[in-house]
Design a protein around this motif. Structure first.
Motif, PDB file in Angstrom:
ATOM      1  N   THR A 108       0.841  -1.194   0.000  1.00 47.17           N
ATOM      2  CA  THR A 108       0.000   0.000   0.000  1.00 47.17           C
ATOM      3  C   THR A 108       0.877   1.244   0.000  1.00 47.17           C
ATOM      4  N   TYR A 109       0.391   2.258  -0.684  1.00 44.21           N
ATOM      5  CA  TYR A 109       1.046   3.570  -0.727  1.00 44.21           C
ATOM      6  C   TYR A 109      -0.011   4.597  -0.357  1.00 44.21           C
ATOM      7  N   SER A 110       0.199   5.308   0.730  1.00 42.35           N
ATOM      8  CA  SER A 110      -0.816   6.227   1.245  1.00 42.35           C
ATOM      9  C   SER A 110      -0.222   7.603   1.499  1.00 42.35           C
ATOM     10  N   GLU A 111      -1.033   8.633   1.295  1.00 45.12           N
ATOM     11  CA  GLU A 111      -0.614   9.990   1.626  1.00 45.12           C
ATOM     12  C   GLU A 111      -0.766  10.218   3.126  1.00 45.12           C
ATOM     13  N   MET A 112       0.332  10.604   3.772  1.00 42.64           N
ATOM     14  CA  MET A 112       0.301  10.896   5.198  1.00 42.64           C
ATOM     15  C   MET A 112       1.131  12.145   5.468  1.00 42.64           C
ATOM     16  N   GLU A 113       0.483  13.188   5.963  1.00 40.04           N
ATOM     17  CA  GLU A 113       1.184  14.425   6.303  1.00 40.04           C
ATOM     18  C   GLU A 113       1.999  14.955   5.126  1.00 40.04           C
ATOM     19  N   GLY A 114       1.405  14.881   3.920  1.00 38.99           N
ATOM     20  CA  GLY A 114       2.083  15.399   2.746  1.00 38.99           C
ATOM     21  C   GLY A 114       3.177  14.508   2.192  1.00 38.99           C
ATOM     22  N   GLN A 115       3.296  13.290   2.719  1.00 36.91           N
ATOM     23  CA  GLN A 115       4.343  12.358   2.306  1.00 36.91           C
ATOM     24  C   GLN A 115       3.712  11.036   1.864  1.00 36.91           C
ATOM     25  N   TRP A 116       4.190  10.462   0.760  1.00 36.66           N
ATOM     26  CA  TRP A 116       3.745   9.131   0.372  1.00 36.66           C
ATOM     27  C   TRP A 116       4.475   8.105   1.220  1.00 36.66           C
ATOM     28  N   VAL A 117       3.696   7.173   1.786  1.00 40.41           N
ATOM     29  CA  VAL A 117       4.241   6.186   2.715  1.00 40.41           C
ATOM     30  C   VAL A 117       3.918   4.784   2.209  1.00 40.41           C
ATOM     31  N   HIS A 118       4.934   3.921   2.179  1.00 42.29           N
ATOM     32  CA  HIS A 118       4.768   2.534   1.740  1.00 42.29           C
ATOM     33  C   HIS A 118       4.685   1.604   2.939  1.00 42.29           C
ATOM     34  N   GLU A 119       3.768   0.644   2.854  1.00 45.12           N
ATOM     35  CA  GLU A 119       3.658  -0.371   3.902  1.00 45.12           C
ATOM     36  C   GLU A 119       3.340  -1.716   3.260  1.00 45.12           C
ATOM     37  N   ALA A 120       4.078  -2.733   3.645  1.00 37.49           N
ATOM     38  CA  ALA A 120       3.815  -4.100   3.187  1.00 37.49           C
ATOM     39  C   ALA A 120       2.866  -4.758   4.173  1.00 37.49           C
ATOM     40  N   GLY A 121       1.799  -5.357   3.658  1.00 38.42           N
ATOM     41  CA  GLY A 121       0.814  -5.971   4.538  1.00 38.42           C
ATOM     42  C   GLY A 121       0.157  -7.167   3.892  1.00 38.42           C
ATOM     43  N   THR A 122      -1.022  -7.516   4.408  1.00 32.64           N
ATOM     44  CA  THR A 122      -1.794  -8.646   3.907  1.00 32.64           C
ATOM     45  C   THR A 122      -3.130  -8.152   3.371  1.00 32.64           C
ATOM     46  N   THR A 123      -3.872  -9.053   2.744  1.00 28.77           N
ATOM     47  CA  THR A 123      -5.195  -8.676   2.243  1.00 28.77           C
ATOM     48  C   THR A 123      -6.124  -8.261   3.380  1.00 28.77           C
ATOM     49  N   ALA A 124      -5.914  -8.807   4.568  1.00 30.07           N
ATOM     50  CA  ALA A 124      -6.747  -8.429   5.708  1.00 30.07           C
ATOM     51  C   ALA A 124      -6.543  -6.964   6.076  1.00 30.07           C
ATOM     52  N   ASP A 125      -5.346  -6.439   5.839  1.00 26.29           N
ATOM     53  CA  ASP A 125      -5.049  -5.056   6.190  1.00 26.29           C
ATOM     54  C   ASP A 125      -5.801  -4.056   5.319  1.00 26.29           C
ATOM     55  N   ILE A 126      -6.192  -4.460   4.122  1.00 22.89           N
ATOM     56  CA  ILE A 126      -6.863  -3.536   3.207  1.00 22.89           C
ATOM     57  C   ILE A 126      -8.277  -4.020   2.892  1.00 22.89           C
ATOM     58  N   SER A 127      -8.882  -4.752   3.821  1.00 27.75           N
ATOM     59  CA  SER A 127     -10.199  -5.351   3.580  1.00 27.75           C
ATOM     60  C   SER A 127     -11.271  -4.302   3.288  1.00 27.75           C
ATOM     61  N   GLN A 128     -11.123  -3.082   3.838  1.00 21.92           N
ATOM     62  CA  GLN A 128     -12.128  -2.051   3.575  1.00 21.92           C
ATOM     63  C   GLN A 128     -12.139  -1.616   2.116  1.00 21.92           C
ATOM     64  N   TYR A 129     -11.033  -1.868   1.390  1.00 19.03           N
ATOM     65  CA  TYR A 129     -10.962  -1.532  -0.026  1.00 19.03           C
ATOM     66  C   TYR A 129     -11.234  -2.736  -0.928  1.00 19.03           C
ATOM     67  N   ASP A 130     -11.277  -3.929  -0.356  1.00 18.42           N
ATOM     68  CA  ASP A 130     -11.474  -5.146  -1.142  1.00 18.42           C
ATOM     69  C   ASP A 130     -12.966  -5.416  -1.312  1.00 18.42           C
ATOM     70  N   ILE A 131     -13.584  -4.651  -2.201  1.00 13.20           N
ATOM     71  CA  ILE A 131     -15.022  -4.777  -2.427  1.00 13.20           C
ATOM     72  C   ILE A 131     -15.364  -6.132  -3.026  1.00 13.20           C
ATOM     73  N   TRP A 132     -14.442  -6.737  -3.768  1.00 16.10           N
ATOM     74  CA  TRP A 132     -14.681  -8.036  -4.388  1.00 16.10           C
ATOM     75  C   TRP A 132     -15.009  -9.093  -3.343  1.00 16.10           C
ATOM     76  N   THR A 133     -14.150  -9.210  -2.346  1.00 19.12           N
ATOM     77  CA  THR A 133     -14.358 -10.201  -1.293  1.00 19.12           C
ATOM     78  C   THR A 133     -15.553  -9.834  -0.434  1.00 19.12           C
ATOM     79  N   GLN A 134     -15.728  -8.536  -0.186  1.00 23.94           N
ATOM     80  CA  GLN A 134     -16.832  -8.073   0.657  1.00 23.94           C
ATOM     81  C   GLN A 134     -18.180  -8.461   0.063  1.00 23.94           C
TER      82      GLN A 134
END
Length: 282
Positions: A108-134
């Motif tokens: 994931t790459y997210s805007e935080m405080e004017g900075q792009w931030v990268h984080e490695a995670g799992t599908t569970a971490d982005i479940s709110q965006y996974d409309i397919w599974t939902q």
């Protein structure tokens, strides 16, 4: 064999007739089955997710709305989102994010405080965006189905179907819907909320399905359940907050017509790692 066009016409006609008129009972099961089959053919779509919570305290209503406008692909999963947070109908925050499946997890790459931030995670971490599974999850667990009239969504006439989620599916869907984003504003932790969600027995759900079987919209009404959770969290103290309305609404469009989601090179090369961002900013 009945075509979906004929089936849709039957459902629409029956849904608009009054009870006791002798009209045939709409075959909601067949329409939902068509929706499940159609979903298997959908590879991409645009989505508008709206999470809303209106709370009354001391005679004043505070409204929180979080809108996420997304383009998303199913396999491999990827999405970009423009998120807008509104308090009492005024914009308080805007930010963008990207999520891309990388085989064993999700970047994931997210805007935080004017900075792009990268984080490695799992599908569970982005479940709110996974409309397919939902969508797949709650379609498998709905019961007490009934046609509830017709409605036009983005210029397309749809059949509205109302039903209930029951049992463990309620907790599962709510935990992955991102509703904690608005509930957290009431001062309760996510862990406290999850504990209360496990006691929720049912959840009203509405679906809007097109003649082609596309699920154009679905909506969860969590008002009663969230009020019960809030009362429980208050314990022996009097609860001065009233949940006026809490809903999650998802509207889908542009099936298989979405341009590819690509993360700009400047974001890939310039993003700060999440751990470093936390050290410098938290």
């Amino acid at each position: 064999m009945v075509t979906i066009g004929k089936l849709f016409a039957v459902v629409m006609t029956a849904a608009m007739m009054t009870a006791g008129s002798g009209a045939p009972v709409p075959d909601t099961g067949a329409l939902l089955q068509k929706a499940k089959e159609t979903m298997l053919q959908e590879e991409s779509m645009s989505v508008m997710v709206e999470r809303q919570m209106d709370v009354e305290m001391d005679g004043e209503i505070t409204s929180t709305i979080i809108q996420s406008k997304m383009d998303t692909f199913a396999e491999p999963f990827k999405a970009n989102a423009e998120v807008t947070v509104m308090r009492n109908h005024e914009v308080s925050q805007r930010y963008s994010m990207y999520a891309v499946e990388n085989g064993s997890g999700v970047d994931t790459y997210s805007e935080m405080e004017g900075q792009w931030v990268h984080e490695a995670g799992t599908t569970a971490d982005i479940s709110q965006y996974d409309i397919w599974t939902q969508r797949e999850r709650f379609l498998k667990n709905m019961s007490m189905l009934a046609a509830d009239g017709t409605e036009e969504i983005n210029g397309i006439q749809t059949v509205k179907i109302s039903g209930r989620l029951t049992g463990e599916a309620v907790t599962d869907v709510l935990e992955k819907s991102g509703i904690d984003l608005v509930f957290g504003g009431l001062g309760w932790s996510l862990e406290e909320l999850k504990t209360e969600l496990k006691t929720m027995k049912e959840l009203p759900v509405s679906l809007w399905i097109s003649p082609e079987g596309h699920l154009l919209r679905y909506e969860f009404d969590m008002t009663k359940g969230m009020q019960a959770a809030l009362d429980s969290l208050s314990g022996t103290e009097e609860n001065f907050q009233t949940i006026v309305e809490t809903k999650l609404r998802v509207t889908c469009s542009d099936f298989n017509q979405v341009p590819d989601v690509e993360i700009p090179q400047e974001i890939l090369s310039g993003a700060m790692e999440f751990e470093k961002f936390c050290q410098e900013n938290l």
